[in-house]
Design a protein around this motif. Sequence first.
Motif, mmCIF file in Angstrom:
data_model
loop_
_atom_site.group_PDB
_atom_site.id
_atom_site.type_symbol
_atom_site.label_atom_id
_atom_site.label_comp_id
_atom_site.label_asym_id
_atom_site.label_seq_id
_atom_site.Cartn_x
_atom_site.Cartn_y
_atom_site.Cartn_z
ATOM 1 N N ARG A 49 -35.381 24.852 -22.459
ATOM 2 C CA ARG A 49 -34.786 23.941 -21.002
ATOM 3 C C ARG A 49 -35.957 24.071 -19.905
ATOM 4 N N ILE A 52 -38.406 20.855 -22.441
ATOM 5 C CA ILE A 52 -37.456 19.444 -22.405
ATOM 6 C C ILE A 52 -37.769 19.194 -20.798
ATOM 7 N N MET A 53 -36.977 19.899 -19.914
ATOM 8 C CA MET A 53 -37.576 18.756 -18.631
ATOM 9 C C MET A 53 -38.641 18.762 -17.924
ATOM 10 N N GLU A 54 -39.744 19.196 -18.711
ATOM 11 C CA GLU A 54 -41.002 18.550 -18.824
ATOM 12 C C GLU A 54 -41.663 17.624 -18.959
ATOM 13 N N THR A 55 -40.897 16.356 -19.963
ATOM 14 C CA THR A 55 -40.519 15.796 -21.393
ATOM 15 C C THR A 55 -41.235 14.404 -20.304
ATOM 16 N N TYR A 56 -41.743 13.990 -21.177
ATOM 17 C CA TYR A 56 -41.968 12.236 -20.425
ATOM 18 C C TYR A 56 -40.600 11.839 -20.786
ATOM 19 N N THR A 57 -39.503 11.735 -21.626
ATOM 20 C CA THR A 57 -38.192 10.842 -22.009
ATOM 21 C C THR A 57 -37.497 12.034 -21.080
ATOM 22 N N TYR A 58 -37.472 13.027 -20.609
ATOM 23 C CA TYR A 58 -36.691 13.279 -19.739
ATOM 24 C C TYR A 58 -36.694 13.053 -17.928
ATOM 25 N N ARG A 59 -37.420 13.130 -17.929
ATOM 26 C CA ARG A 59 -38.040 12.033 -16.707
ATOM 27 C C ARG A 59 -38.484 10.838 -16.677
ATOM 28 N N ALA A 61 -35.896 9.155 -17.764
ATOM 29 C CA ALA A 61 -34.397 9.270 -17.935
ATOM 30 C C ALA A 61 -33.617 9.140 -16.088
ATOM 31 N N ILE A 62 -34.484 10.068 -15.914
ATOM 32 C CA ILE A 62 -34.141 10.860 -14.176
ATOM 33 C C ILE A 62 -34.582 9.605 -13.445
#
Length: 130
Positions: A49, A52-59, A61-62
Amino acid sequence: MVNITPFKNSNAFIFDVIFDGIVMFATTSATVIGAIWIWKSIKNTSNLREEIMETYTYRLAIGVKDLLLDRSIAFHTLFVIATAFFAGIGLIGAFSHGDLAAIYAFLFVFVAMPVRVIITSENRISKPNY
Protein backbone atom coordinates in the motif's frame (compact mmCIF):
# COMPACT_ATOMS: atom_id res chain seq x y z
CA MET A 1 23.55 -29.91 -52.55
CA VAL A 2 20.51 -27.65 -52.24
CA ASN A 3 20.72 -24.71 -49.83
CA ILE A 4 17.38 -24.44 -47.97
CA THR A 5 18.37 -21.50 -45.75
CA PRO A 6 17.80 -17.89 -46.86
CA PHE A 7 21.53 -17.25 -46.35
CA LYS A 8 24.20 -17.54 -49.03
CA ASN A 9 26.55 -19.44 -46.75
CA SER A 10 26.20 -21.45 -43.60
CA ASN A 11 28.45 -19.14 -41.53
CA ALA A 12 25.87 -16.35 -41.65
CA PHE A 13 23.17 -18.82 -40.67
CA ILE A 14 25.17 -20.09 -37.70
CA PHE A 15 25.94 -16.54 -36.57
CA ASP A 16 22.24 -15.62 -36.86
CA VAL A 17 21.15 -18.65 -34.81
CA ILE A 18 23.72 -17.93 -32.09
CA PHE A 19 22.83 -14.22 -31.97
CA ASP A 20 19.09 -14.95 -31.78
CA GLY A 21 19.71 -17.50 -29.04
CA ILE A 22 21.70 -15.01 -26.98
CA VAL A 23 19.03 -12.32 -27.38
CA MET A 24 16.24 -14.76 -26.43
CA PHE A 25 18.20 -15.99 -23.42
CA ALA A 26 18.86 -12.42 -22.22
CA THR A 27 15.24 -11.28 -22.58
CA THR A 28 13.86 -14.44 -20.98
CA SER A 29 16.32 -14.14 -18.09
CA ALA A 30 15.42 -10.49 -17.56
CA THR A 31 11.72 -11.35 -17.55
CA VAL A 32 12.13 -14.18 -15.03
CA ILE A 33 14.37 -12.09 -12.75
CA GLY A 34 11.89 -9.20 -12.97
CA ALA A 35 8.97 -11.48 -12.12
CA ILE A 36 10.84 -12.87 -9.10
CA TRP A 37 11.74 -9.35 -7.98
CA ILE A 38 8.13 -8.16 -8.30
CA TRP A 39 6.84 -11.24 -6.47
CA LYS A 40 9.20 -10.63 -3.55
CA SER A 41 8.27 -6.96 -3.54
CA ILE A 42 4.49 -7.50 -3.33
CA LYS A 43 4.58 -10.42 -0.87
CA ASN A 44 4.32 -8.01 2.04
CA THR A 45 0.86 -6.43 1.64
CA SER A 46 1.40 -3.73 4.26
CA ASN A 47 4.40 -2.45 2.34
CA LEU A 48 2.48 -2.74 -0.94
CA ARG A 49 0.00 0.00 0.00
CA GLU A 50 2.82 2.42 0.84
CA GLU A 51 4.65 1.60 -2.38
CA ILE A 52 1.53 2.17 -4.48
CA MET A 53 0.94 5.54 -2.84
CA GLU A 54 4.51 6.60 -3.69
CA THR A 55 4.31 5.70 -7.38
CA TYR A 56 4.34 8.39 -10.03
CA THR A 57 1.09 7.11 -11.55
CA TYR A 58 -0.78 7.40 -8.25
CA ARG A 59 0.52 10.93 -7.65
CA LEU A 60 -0.41 11.85 -11.24
CA ALA A 61 -3.96 10.54 -10.73
CA ILE A 62 -4.33 12.57 -7.53
CA GLY A 63 -2.99 15.65 -9.34
CA VAL A 64 -5.45 15.23 -12.21
CA LYS A 65 -8.29 14.85 -9.71
CA ASP A 66 -7.25 18.08 -7.98
CA LEU A 67 -6.83 19.78 -11.34
CA LEU A 68 -10.35 18.95 -12.48
CA LEU A 69 -11.89 20.24 -9.24
CA ASP A 70 -10.98 23.78 -10.29
CA ARG A 71 -12.34 24.17 -13.82
CA SER A 72 -10.45 27.38 -14.56
CA ILE A 73 -7.08 25.76 -13.91
CA ALA A 74 -8.17 22.67 -15.86
CA PHE A 75 -9.11 24.83 -18.84
CA HIS A 76 -5.80 26.69 -18.75
CA THR A 77 -3.85 23.45 -18.53
CA LEU A 78 -5.71 21.84 -21.43
CA PHE A 79 -5.27 25.03 -23.46
CA VAL A 80 -1.51 25.04 -22.86
CA ILE A 81 -1.23 21.33 -23.71
CA ALA A 82 -3.27 21.79 -26.90
CA THR A 83 -1.18 24.80 -27.93
CA ALA A 84 2.05 22.85 -27.40
CA PHE A 85 0.63 19.89 -29.33
CA PHE A 86 -0.41 21.97 -32.33
CA ALA A 87 2.87 23.91 -32.25
CA GLY A 88 4.67 20.56 -32.50
CA ILE A 89 2.51 19.48 -35.42
CA GLY A 90 3.22 22.83 -37.11
CA LEU A 91 6.94 22.34 -36.58
CA ILE A 92 6.79 18.95 -38.29
CA GLY A 93 4.87 20.50 -41.17
CA ALA A 94 7.36 23.36 -41.43
CA PHE A 95 10.28 20.94 -41.59
CA SER A 96 8.65 18.60 -44.09
CA HIS A 97 7.25 21.28 -46.43
CA GLY A 98 9.24 24.46 -46.86
CA ASP A 99 6.14 26.43 -47.88
CA LEU A 100 4.63 25.98 -44.43
CA ALA A 101 7.63 27.48 -42.64
CA ALA A 102 6.38 31.07 -43.08
CA ILE A 103 2.91 30.16 -41.80
CA TYR A 104 4.42 28.29 -38.88
CA ALA A 105 6.71 31.18 -37.94
CA PHE A 106 3.76 33.60 -38.05
CA LEU A 107 1.55 31.35 -35.88
CA PHE A 108 4.38 30.57 -33.49
CA VAL A 109 5.16 34.24 -32.90
CA PHE A 110 1.56 35.46 -32.70
CA VAL A 111 -0.19 32.47 -31.08
CA ALA A 112 2.11 30.01 -29.32
CA MET A 113 4.47 32.49 -27.67
CA PRO A 114 1.71 34.82 -26.36
CA VAL A 115 -0.19 31.83 -24.96
CA ARG A 116 2.92 30.70 -23.14
CA VAL A 117 3.62 34.18 -21.79
CA ILE A 118 0.03 34.86 -20.69
CA ILE A 119 -0.56 31.50 -19.06
CA THR A 120 2.78 31.28 -17.28
CA SER A 121 2.70 34.91 -16.15
CA GLU A 122 -0.57 34.25 -14.34
CA ASN A 123 1.10 31.25 -12.70
CA ARG A 124 -2.31 29.65 -12.27
CA ILE A 125 -1.28 26.19 -13.35
CA SER A 126 1.73 25.66 -11.12
CA LYS A 127 0.49 27.63 -8.11
CA PRO A 128 0.38 25.40 -5.00
CA ASN A 129 -2.91 25.13 -3.13
CA TYR A 130 -1.86 26.07 0.39
